[in-house]
Design an enzyme around this catalytic site. Structure first.
Site, PDB file in Angstrom:
ATOM      1  CE  LYS A   1      -4.434  -1.697   1.361  1.00  8.73           C
ATOM      2  NZ  LYS A   1      -5.655  -1.588   2.133  1.00  8.73           N
TER       3      LYS A   1
ATOM      4  CE  LYS B   1      -6.487  -7.303  -1.382  1.00  6.07           C
ATOM      5  NZ  LYS B   1      -7.249  -7.172  -0.190  1.00  6.07           N
TER       6      LYS B   1
ATOM      7  CE  LYS C   1     -13.750  -2.378   0.758  1.00  5.87           C
ATOM      8  NZ  LYS C   1     -12.709  -2.439   1.796  1.00  5.87           N
TER       9      LYS C   1
END
Ligand code: AQP
Length: 344
Positions: free
Chosen positions: A114, A206, A209
């Site tokens: 991230k 994966k 969102k």
């Protein structure tokens, strides 16, 4: 020491909920409620570890709550609330910031993914995220945590934190009459054919969102046309489906679609291949569209109905928060005594 069995899990209000959140987590939350006391949390404190537009954060918090209820979680028998309404999560997280070691957090792959290349510019909260997650679970002395595969490493860290707290304060835990150990070591519940649902555009990533392409995921509020279009456009390879699971190993996109079908139909992947082995993707995708529309259509419709009633949603969150806080406050009182904080 034996602990009362209790399930805790959370979902971030960070955008549109997708099929991965549903199959990896929320559908399983509902399945556990007959056998456990369950606490399900909309983790808004986690959400702000990356920038969130305030109005959108509030909207997404109500949408995740609506998803919990639409999936069948009973907010009267169990607890549904948003994290920021129970201050004890942040309070225990601070204690855990002082228990966890920098080296442990430096190994967390989700932070690396991230934060990306701009690590220096990532928030301190994003780095310390797993300590708050440990506090979320342990402030209720949660014993079982249903999550997708991507959260496995964070769960292991929660266990390490619980263990280190129990060791560091073992004399004080005993002196205050809490027995040998204060926190349970929470167990991950990661099971089924869809613990890691992959992007529909790239079988190596994966479903997420935050992925910019909406075609990479099926949102829980997508209508039948959108679901059909996304599945028809999903990346595949030119070969027909194999008859056995081994044949899926080198084919991540095929494996993903078969896993989604199996999870939605609640059957093992082998059974899906027994039915569709040798079929072309066009045939399989049509069957998957029909199944996905039947399973997800009513869920999306109920979510949309519920979000139009924010007064009801907010009352569920307030009621859940007050019941959660009763448990969390007891834990924090004990933690303060154990650590040596003078309290009123
Ligand atoms: N692709 C997935 N397959 C299976 N389970 C998944 N989960 C998330 N993605 C998948 C599980 O859903 C629960 C809630 O996740 P979250 O919203 O708290 O955080 P996340 O894992 O960061 O979700 P996203 O969608 O990938 O969000 P972004 O893009 O913001 O990072 C967890 O139990 C998670 O395992």
């Amino acid at each position: 020491m034996t602990f009362k069995e209790r399930v805790f899990s959370g979902v971030q209000p960070t955008g549109n909920l997708h099929l991965g959140n549903y199959l990896g987590a929320i559908a399983r939350f509902a399945a556990l409620q007959d056998n456990y006391d369950c606490i399900y949390c909309v983790v808004d404190l986690h959400a702000i570890t990356v920038w969130q537009d305030p109005a959108e954060l509030a909207r997404a918090t109500r949408e995740v709550t609506a998803a919990f209820i639409a999936c069948g979680i009973d907010p009267k028998k169990h607890i549904i609330f948003n994290q920021s309404q129970v201050a004890e999560h942040a309070e225990l997280a601070w204690v855990f910031n002082c228990v966890a070691r920098m080296g442990w957090l430096n190994r967390m792959t989700q932070f690396k993914e991230k934060a990306g290349k701009d690590r220096e510019n990532a928030s301190v909260g994003l780095f310390a995220y797993p300590n708050l997650m440990a506090a979320d679970i342990l402030v209720y002395r949660g014993t079982h945590v249903p999550v997708g595969e991507d959260q496995k490493q964070h769960l292991e860290l929660s266990r390490d934190i619980a263990q280190k707290f129990n060791n560091d304060f073992s004399a004080s835990i005993k002196a205050h009459g809490f027995g040998e150990t204060f926190f349970p070591l929470p167990e991950p519940l990661i099971a089924g054919p869809a613990t890691r649902v992959m992007s529909l555009r790239d079988g190596s990533k994966k479903m997420s969102k935050s992925e910019p392409s909406d075609y990479s995921r099926i949102n829980l509020t997508d209508d039948a046309d959108a679901i059909a279009q996304k599945i028809r456009k999903a990346k595949t390879d030119p070969e027909p489906l194999p008859s056995e699971e081994k044949g899926l190993e080198p084919r991540p996109e095929a494996d993903n679609l078969v896993g989604i079908y199996a999870a939605l139909a609640a059957v093992p992947k082998a059974q899906v291949l027994a039915e569709f082995g040798g079929a072309q993707f066009s045939t399989f995708k049509s069957a998957l569209v029909d199944l996905a529309v039947v399973k997800l259509g009513p869920l999306g419709a109920e979510m949309k109905r519920l979000v139009h009633d924010p007064v009801y949603i907010d009352s569920v969150l307030a009621d859940g928060a007050s019941r959660a806080q009763t448990i969390a406050a007891d834990t924090m009182k004990a933690v303060k005594d154990i650590v040596g904080f003078i309290r009123r």
